[in-house]
Design a protein around this motif. Structure first.
Motif, mmCIF file in Angstrom:
data_model
loop_
_atom_site.group_PDB
_atom_site.id
_atom_site.type_symbol
_atom_site.label_atom_id
_atom_site.label_comp_id
_atom_site.label_asym_id
_atom_site.label_seq_id
_atom_site.Cartn_x
_atom_site.Cartn_y
_atom_site.Cartn_z
ATOM 1 N N LEU A 1 0.806 -1.083 -0.002
ATOM 2 C CA LEU A 1 -0.085 -0.103 0.164
ATOM 3 C C LEU A 1 0.905 1.187 -0.063
ATOM 4 N N VAL A 2 0.968 2.213 -0.902
ATOM 5 C CA VAL A 2 1.723 3.286 -1.367
ATOM 6 C C VAL A 2 0.871 4.476 -1.195
ATOM 7 N N SER A 3 1.209 5.484 -0.187
ATOM 8 C CA SER A 3 0.642 6.498 -0.155
ATOM 9 C C SER A 3 1.468 7.756 -0.630
ATOM 10 N N MET A 4 0.906 8.181 -1.702
ATOM 11 C CA MET A 4 2.032 9.584 -2.242
ATOM 12 C C MET A 4 1.144 10.624 -2.843
ATOM 13 N N PRO A 5 1.767 11.882 -2.502
ATOM 14 C CA PRO A 5 0.717 12.995 -2.902
ATOM 15 C C PRO A 5 0.593 13.231 -4.670
ATOM 16 N N THR A 6 -0.542 13.715 -4.842
ATOM 17 C CA THR A 6 -0.866 14.240 -6.259
ATOM 18 C C THR A 6 0.319 14.546 -6.871
ATOM 19 N N GLY A 7 0.750 14.052 -8.278
ATOM 20 C CA GLY A 7 1.833 14.485 -8.967
ATOM 21 C C GLY A 7 3.165 13.807 -8.523
ATOM 22 N N GLY A 8 3.042 12.927 -7.627
ATOM 23 C CA GLY A 8 4.364 12.068 -7.156
ATOM 24 C C GLY A 8 4.777 10.957 -7.712
ATOM 25 N N GLY A 9 3.901 10.655 -8.868
ATOM 26 C CA GLY A 9 4.629 9.422 -9.800
ATOM 27 C C GLY A 9 3.882 8.182 -9.416
ATOM 28 N N LYS A 10 2.523 8.019 -8.834
ATOM 29 C CA LYS A 10 2.138 6.809 -8.447
ATOM 30 C C LYS A 10 1.744 5.922 -9.614
ATOM 31 N N SER A 11 1.067 6.479 -10.545
ATOM 32 C CA SER A 11 0.910 5.868 -11.978
ATOM 33 C C SER A 11 1.680 4.811 -12.470
ATOM 34 N N VAL A 12 3.125 5.437 -12.550
ATOM 35 C CA VAL A 12 4.031 4.789 -13.239
ATOM 36 C C VAL A 12 4.426 3.240 -12.373
ATOM 37 N N LEU A 13 4.452 3.582 -10.705
ATOM 38 C CA LEU A 13 4.406 2.256 -9.981
ATOM 39 C C LEU A 13 3.579 1.084 -10.277
ATOM 40 N N PHE A 14 2.450 1.288 -10.984
ATOM 41 C CA PHE A 14 1.522 0.098 -11.291
ATOM 42 C C PHE A 14 1.576 -0.069 -12.981
ATOM 43 N N GLN A 15 1.614 0.878 -13.701
ATOM 44 C CA GLN A 15 1.497 0.764 -14.922
ATOM 45 C C GLN A 15 3.010 0.306 -15.404
ATOM 46 N N GLY A 16 3.925 0.591 -14.917
ATOM 47 C CA GLY A 16 5.275 0.099 -15.273
ATOM 48 C C GLY A 16 5.224 -1.361 -15.122
ATOM 49 N N PRO A 17 5.425 -1.843 -13.852
ATOM 50 C CA PRO A 17 5.232 -3.706 -13.590
ATOM 51 C C PRO A 17 4.424 -4.261 -14.425
ATOM 52 N N ALA A 18 3.265 -3.572 -14.786
ATOM 53 C CA ALA A 18 2.003 -4.316 -15.089
ATOM 54 C C ALA A 18 2.264 -4.590 -16.545
ATOM 55 N N LEU A 19 2.882 -3.675 -17.427
ATOM 56 C CA LEU A 19 3.337 -3.944 -18.857
ATOM 57 C C LEU A 19 4.376 -4.646 -18.937
ATOM 58 N N TYR A 20 5.461 -4.275 -18.080
ATOM 59 C CA TYR A 20 6.764 -5.101 -18.237
ATOM 60 C C TYR A 20 6.457 -6.588 -18.013
ATOM 61 N N ASN A 21 5.832 -6.795 -17.020
ATOM 62 C CA ASN A 21 5.532 -8.168 -16.391
ATOM 63 C C ASN A 21 4.595 -8.997 -17.664
ATOM 64 N N SER A 22 3.883 -8.288 -18.388
ATOM 65 C CA SER A 22 3.058 -8.818 -19.251
ATOM 66 C C SER A 22 3.578 -9.077 -20.311
ATOM 67 N N SER A 23 4.607 -8.429 -20.717
ATOM 68 C CA SER A 23 5.583 -8.910 -21.884
ATOM 69 C C SER A 23 6.372 -9.973 -21.726
ATOM 70 N N TYR A 24 6.202 -10.652 -20.391
ATOM 71 C CA TYR A 24 6.799 -11.859 -20.371
ATOM 72 C C TYR A 24 5.722 -12.969 -20.205
#
Length: 203
Positions: free
Chosen positions: A98-121
């Protein structure tokens, strides 16, 4: 092997491209015929479920570099301190976080990146559950602009009947790697059926 419903188009494409066609029937009369068909098909089709995502420190650092270059894609871009701390843990997939970050802190890339990277495998589907329709549409549009226009989509009450049916088909067929949904979508029997089918395929 279940082939998508556009199979009939491949015969014409093969003629245009000058390629060969291999076809095998899944309507076999007995186990022996079926097993022979599977052995023959394995010469051409490979089971991506056997693809293991590397979990070494070096491979996780490499994954972070790829995600940064793909999703941030700005000259001199670097991970923030909290992203640097959290992203390796998410990529290692050992626990839930569970990660709590302020708006504009870059939360989206923390789930988008691993999801898309892992899916490539693994070709597995990741779901993002959010009640904010505008947010999901904006994030999907941004991912489209970065080239992810075939394997990322969103599903909410604003989609037409035909768009929704198409997304269910993409869930079933394994085309989607990342899907944004609203919480109420889990009340839909059709969505749950599509999701359960995909979960079975994704193991």
């Amino acid at each position: 092997y279940i082939i998508e419903p556009f199979l009939e188009e491949y015969n014409q494409l093969a003629k245009v491209w000058g390629t060969k066609i291999f076809a095998t029937s899944i309507q076999c009369n007995n186990n022996e015929d079926f097993n022979k068909s599977v052995i023959e098909a394995e010469k051409y089709f490979h089971d991506n479920q056997s693809s293991k995502i590397p979990q070494t420190t070096e491979s996780i650092a490499n994954a972070m570099d790829i995600i940064l270059a793909t999703l941030i894609n700005k000259e001199g871009a670097q991970w923030s301190d909290i992203q640097k701390e959290v992203l390796p843990k998410i990529l290692s997939k050992k626990e839930n976080y569970l990660v709590s970050m302020p708006t504009g802190g870059g939360k989206s890339v923390l789930f988008q990146g691993p999801a898309l990277y892992n899916s490539s495998y693994s070709n597995r589907l990741s779901l993002v559950v959010t009640p904010l329709k505008a947010l999901m549409q904006d994030q999907v549009r941004e991912l489209y602009e970065k080239g992810f226009y075939t394997n990322v989509d969103y599903l909410n009450g604003d989609r037409t009947y035909h768009e929704t049916r198409s997304i269910y088909r993409k869930i079933n067929s394994g085309e989607l790697a990342l899907l944004y949904v609203t919480p109420e979508r889990f009340r839909s029997r059709q969505f749950l059926d599509a999701l359960l089918t995909r979960m079975m395929h994704d193991h």
